[in-house]
Design a protein around this motif. Structure first.
Motif, PDB file in Angstrom:
ATOM      1  N   ASP A   2      42.681  51.521  30.255  1.00 59.54           N
ATOM      2  CA  ASP A   2      42.022  51.951  29.017  1.00 59.54           C
ATOM      3  C   ASP A   2      42.504  51.118  27.832  1.00 59.54           C
ATOM      4  O   ASP A   2      41.709  50.719  26.967  1.00 59.54           O
ATOM      5  N   ALA A   3      43.801  50.868  27.778  1.00 59.63           N
ATOM      6  CA  ALA A   3      44.356  50.075  26.683  1.00 59.63           C
ATOM      7  C   ALA A   3      43.833  48.639  26.738  1.00 59.63           C
ATOM      8  O   ALA A   3      43.510  48.038  25.699  1.00 59.63           O
ATOM      9  N   PHE A   4      43.747  48.069  27.934  1.00 63.58           N
ATOM     10  CA  PHE A   4      43.242  46.706  28.116  1.00 63.58           C
ATOM     11  C   PHE A   4      41.795  46.618  27.635  1.00 63.58           C
ATOM     12  O   PHE A   4      41.422  45.687  26.901  1.00 63.58           O
ATOM     13  N   THR A   5      40.980  47.593  28.008  1.00 60.04           N
ATOM     14  CA  THR A   5      39.576  47.610  27.596  1.00 60.04           C
ATOM     15  C   THR A   5      39.446  47.764  26.089  1.00 60.04           C
ATOM     16  O   THR A   5      38.660  47.058  25.439  1.00 60.04           O
ATOM     17  N   GLY A   6      40.215  48.691  25.526  1.00 69.46           N
ATOM     18  CA  GLY A   6      40.143  48.927  24.087  1.00 69.46           C
ATOM     19  C   GLY A   6      40.561  47.700  23.293  1.00 69.46           C
ATOM     20  O   GLY A   6      39.918  47.337  22.297  1.00 69.46           O
ATOM     21  N   LEU A   7      41.638  47.048  23.718  1.00 73.41           N
ATOM     22  CA  LEU A   7      42.114  45.856  23.018  1.00 73.41           C
ATOM     23  C   LEU A   7      41.090  44.722  23.126  1.00 73.41           C
ATOM     24  O   LEU A   7      40.832  44.014  22.150  1.00 73.41           O
ATOM     25  N   ALA A   8      40.507  44.539  24.312  1.00 73.21           N
ATOM     26  CA  ALA A   8      39.504  43.480  24.493  1.00 73.21           C
ATOM     27  C   ALA A   8      38.297  43.710  23.589  1.00 73.21           C
ATOM     28  O   ALA A   8      37.787  42.766  22.956  1.00 73.21           O
ATOM     29  N   THR A   9      37.835  44.956  23.503  1.00 72.27           N
ATOM     30  CA  THR A   9      36.682  45.279  22.661  1.00 72.27           C
ATOM     31  C   THR A   9      36.967  44.955  21.198  1.00 72.27           C
ATOM     32  O   THR A   9      36.154  44.339  20.494  1.00 72.27           O
ATOM     33  N   LEU A  10      38.148  45.366  20.737  1.00 67.85           N
ATOM     34  CA  LEU A  10      38.536  45.113  19.354  1.00 67.85           C
ATOM     35  C   LEU A  10      38.632  43.618  19.067  1.00 67.85           C
ATOM     36  O   LEU A  10      38.159  43.115  18.038  1.00 67.85           O
ATOM     37  N   LEU A  11      39.229  42.874  19.996  1.00 67.72           N
ATOM     38  CA  LEU A  11      39.499  41.453  19.758  1.00 67.72           C
ATOM     39  C   LEU A  11      38.241  40.594  19.812  1.00 67.72           C
ATOM     40  O   LEU A  11      38.140  39.607  19.075  1.00 67.72           O
ATOM     41  N   ILE A  12      37.295  40.938  20.658  1.00 69.69           N
ATOM     42  CA  ILE A  12      36.048  40.162  20.709  1.00 69.69           C
ATOM     43  C   ILE A  12      35.327  40.256  19.369  1.00 69.69           C
ATOM     44  O   ILE A  12      34.865  39.247  18.809  1.00 69.69           O
ATOM     45  N   SER A  13      35.244  41.460  18.822  1.00 68.83           N
ATOM     46  CA  SER A  13      34.595  41.642  17.521  1.00 68.83           C
ATOM     47  C   SER A  13      35.357  40.890  16.432  1.00 68.83           C
ATOM     48  O   SER A  13      34.753  40.203  15.583  1.00 68.83           O
ATOM     49  N   PHE A  14      36.678  41.006  16.454  1.00 67.08           N
ATOM     50  CA  PHE A  14      37.504  40.365  15.428  1.00 67.08           C
ATOM     51  C   PHE A  14      37.385  38.844  15.489  1.00 67.08           C
ATOM     52  O   PHE A  14      37.316  38.176  14.454  1.00 67.08           O
ATOM     53  N   THR A  15      37.346  38.286  16.701  1.00 64.11           N
ATOM     54  CA  THR A  15      37.259  36.834  16.865  1.00 64.11           C
ATOM     55  C   THR A  15      35.952  36.292  16.295  1.00 64.11           C
ATOM     56  O   THR A  15      35.940  35.260  15.608  1.00 64.11           O
ATOM     57  N   VAL A  16      34.843  36.981  16.557  1.00 67.64           N
ATOM     58  CA  VAL A  16      33.537  36.539  16.049  1.00 67.64           C
ATOM     59  C   VAL A  16      33.534  36.540  14.517  1.00 67.64           C
ATOM     60  O   VAL A  16      33.093  35.586  13.870  1.00 67.64           O
ATOM     61  N   ILE A  17      34.077  37.610  13.932  1.00 66.33           N
ATOM     62  CA  ILE A  17      34.129  37.695  12.465  1.00 66.33           C
ATOM     63  C   ILE A  17      34.994  36.570  11.891  1.00 66.33           C
ATOM     64  O   ILE A  17      34.635  35.919  10.907  1.00 66.33           O
ATOM     65  N   ALA A  18      36.138  36.333  12.520  1.00 66.81           N
ATOM     66  CA  ALA A  18      37.082  35.324  12.009  1.00 66.81           C
ATOM     67  C   ALA A  18      36.485  33.926  12.062  1.00 66.81           C
ATOM     68  O   ALA A  18      36.735  33.107  11.158  1.00 66.81           O
ATOM     69  N   ILE A  19      35.720  33.624  13.090  1.00 65.14           N
ATOM     70  CA  ILE A  19      35.120  32.284  13.202  1.00 65.14           C
ATOM     71  C   ILE A  19      34.167  32.030  12.029  1.00 65.14           C
ATOM     72  O   ILE A  19      34.147  30.942  11.442  1.00 65.14           O
TER      73      ILE A  19
END
Length: 514
Positions: A88-105
């Motif tokens: 669950d933690a792995f999934t939650g972190l991946a979801t958060l980071l994909i969104s954050f990476t797109v915004i940061a780019i």
């Protein structure tokens, strides 16, 4: 019952792999200095590479893992759904980071300005934005790798997680050598190698976690009560991580207004990060899950013993390293980095920063010992408050002293604020069953370790004067530095034996107890 962590063997495993990674990291930085020097491409790459590494301390080694590892360790101890919690933690972190990476780019120009506003209006800015958009995906892979590493560390399996950083340096070194051999652009080759290295690191630790019985396979994200608690605990740690990154941000902003200073501070950082990584980070990685387990088993005395031995072992290795950075910084920097595009003036400027960082090294290492005292109790708020104080001290010194000391003000602020943070952590740890109390053995050993380290400094100073000509001679300087290092190791071993700072029986006892 999950298997107990054997502290000294675990530390040696993590420290050994970290040492190998840091040495290869020196090879990487030596090549960057030789190929790119301190010019615009070098500074642009260093800022672009710093961006994902800055934010990973929010999501990975910092906030998320400091909250995740104690919770996961306690679930392992009680056999209470540790496997599902990790997924669950792995999934939650991946979801958060994909969104954050797109915004940061998309926001990369503003991120570069936030990191180095002194780049505005020159070629470094456009290069840093371009490099940053390529390299930023690294945060997704390395943060997920850090979570998988936390799973492995909590189960007492340290080798794969400790070895993973080697892949980064192998891939970056290979990219530079290949680009040089083929005539390709070295700056872009380095930058594209960063996300590739992140994928390789994630693959290694994910596979190791799967072999350990924890298949971190993403699924549809869901907010469970455990993840809510994880988020509540991680939030103050994320803020504390943000404060630490603001400290680094202030330093880079100050440096960006002095041509070449971003690179000088970066190369100096690499030197003091070697002992910090081998000793401090390794101690912290091993100590956090061990303290979490001892707390779950109501073993307060065992926790105090672990902290005291961690302090003793850390200072036994850290104080002589700090003395070396103070006494022979010019010899270290000139031999390691002065070649190609990195000239004698760059070496002198970097050496001054190395000496200042050396003053703060013991504080940086001991922070890694005392921080787990709080995190193991799921107390992330107190370190956040301490980090705020440290941030103010750093900002006032770095900005206020820059008109007088130039780029060195950033290093001065970092070192002094490090000691302030340590003092606060030490004082605050005292309320946890006397976690900051020094036992009889530690009180007896500390002055002996200090005497041995001072003696080492005297030996290094005399030897560096005698080898002065050789340390500057092409070809001979490598042999001279090797002789200086060998003399330092031998001298410190003799001084430890004479002063009683360390005894062979200590190692046998620690191995037997662990």
């Amino acid at each position: 019952m999950s298997r107990q962590i054997r502290l000294l063997p675990a530390f040696l495993t993590v420290g050994g792999w970290t040492m190998a990674s840091r040495i290869l990291g020196f090879v990487r930085d030596i090549l960057i200095a030789a190929f790119l020097g301190t010019g615009p491409v070098a500074e642009a790459f260093l800022i672009a590479f710093a961006l994902p590494n800055m934010f990973r301390r929010f999501f990975a080694e910092g906030a998320f893992n400091m909250a995740f590892v104690p919770m996961f360790s306690k679930k392992l101890e009680s056999r209470d759904g540790a496997d599902e919690f990790a997924r669950d933690a792995f999934t939650g972190l991946a979801t958060l980071l994909i969104s954050f990476t797109v915004i940061a780019i998309f926001a990369m120009p503003w991120l570069v300005l936030a990191m180095a506003s002194g780049f505005r209006g020159d070629e470094r800015f456009d290069l840093a934005v371009s490099f940053g958009r390529i390299a930023f995906a690294y945060i997704l892979f390395i943060s997920l790798a850090a979570l998988a590493s936390g799973v492995l560390n909590a189960t007492g399996r340290f080798a794969a997680a400790a070895a993973a950083p080697l892949l980064l340096n192998i891939i970056l070194v290979g990219a530079m050598l290949l680009a040089d051999a083929t005539g390709a652009n070295i700056g872009y080759a380095l930058t594209w190698a960063v996300p590739v290295a992140g994928i390789a690191q994630l693959a290694l630790v994910w596979w190791a976690a799967k072999r350990a019985g924890f298949a971190l396979i993403p699924k549809l994200p869901r907010m469970t009560p455990e993840l809510k608690r994880l988020a509540i605990i991680a939030a103050p740690a994320a803020l504390a991580g943000g404060v630490v990154q603001i400290n680094l941000l202030v330093g880079r902003q100050v440096a960006s207004f002095f041509e070449g200073a971003v690179a000088w501070l970066s190369y100096a950082d690499r030197l003091y990060q070697l002992p910090l990584g081998v000793v401090g980070i390794a101690i912290g990685i091993v100590l956090l899950p061990d303290l979490s387990r001892k707390l779950a088993a109501n073993d307060a005395q065992g926790g105090r013993d672990a902290v005291n031995r961690a302090i003793e072992f850390s200072l036994l290795l850290t104080l002589p390293a700090a003395v070396a950075l103070l006494v022979i910084p010019q010899a270290l920097v000139s031999v390691l980095f002065e070649r190609g595009a990195f000239d004698a003036e760059d070496a002198r400027a970097t050496a001054l920063a190395v000496a200042i960082y050396g003053l703060g090294l013991p504080a940086f290492v001991l922070q890694k010992v005392y921080s787990p005292v709080f995190f193991a109790r799921e107390d992330t708020r107190t370190p956040f408050r301490y980090a705020l104080v440290s941030m103010v001290v750093n900002a006032v010194l770095a900005i206020g002293l820059s008109p007088v000391f130039g780029y060195l003000a950033a290093a001065i602020g970092t070192s002094i604020s490090g000691w302030v943070m340590l003092a606060l952590l030490w004082r605050g740890a005292g309320r946890f069953e006397g976690a900051s109390d020094m036992d009889v053995r530690l009180r007896g050993r500390l002055p002996r370790i200090a005497m041995a380290s001072v003696g080492l400094g005297l030996v290094l100073w005399i030897a560096s004067l005698m080898l002065g000509t050789m340390l500057e001679a092409p070809g001979l300087r490598y042999l001279a530095l090797a002789a200086l290092v060998a003399l330092a190791l031998l001298s410190y071993a003799v001084l430890c034996a004479v002063t009683g700072a360390a005894r062979p029986a200590d190692l046998k006892t620690m191995l037997r107890r662990s």
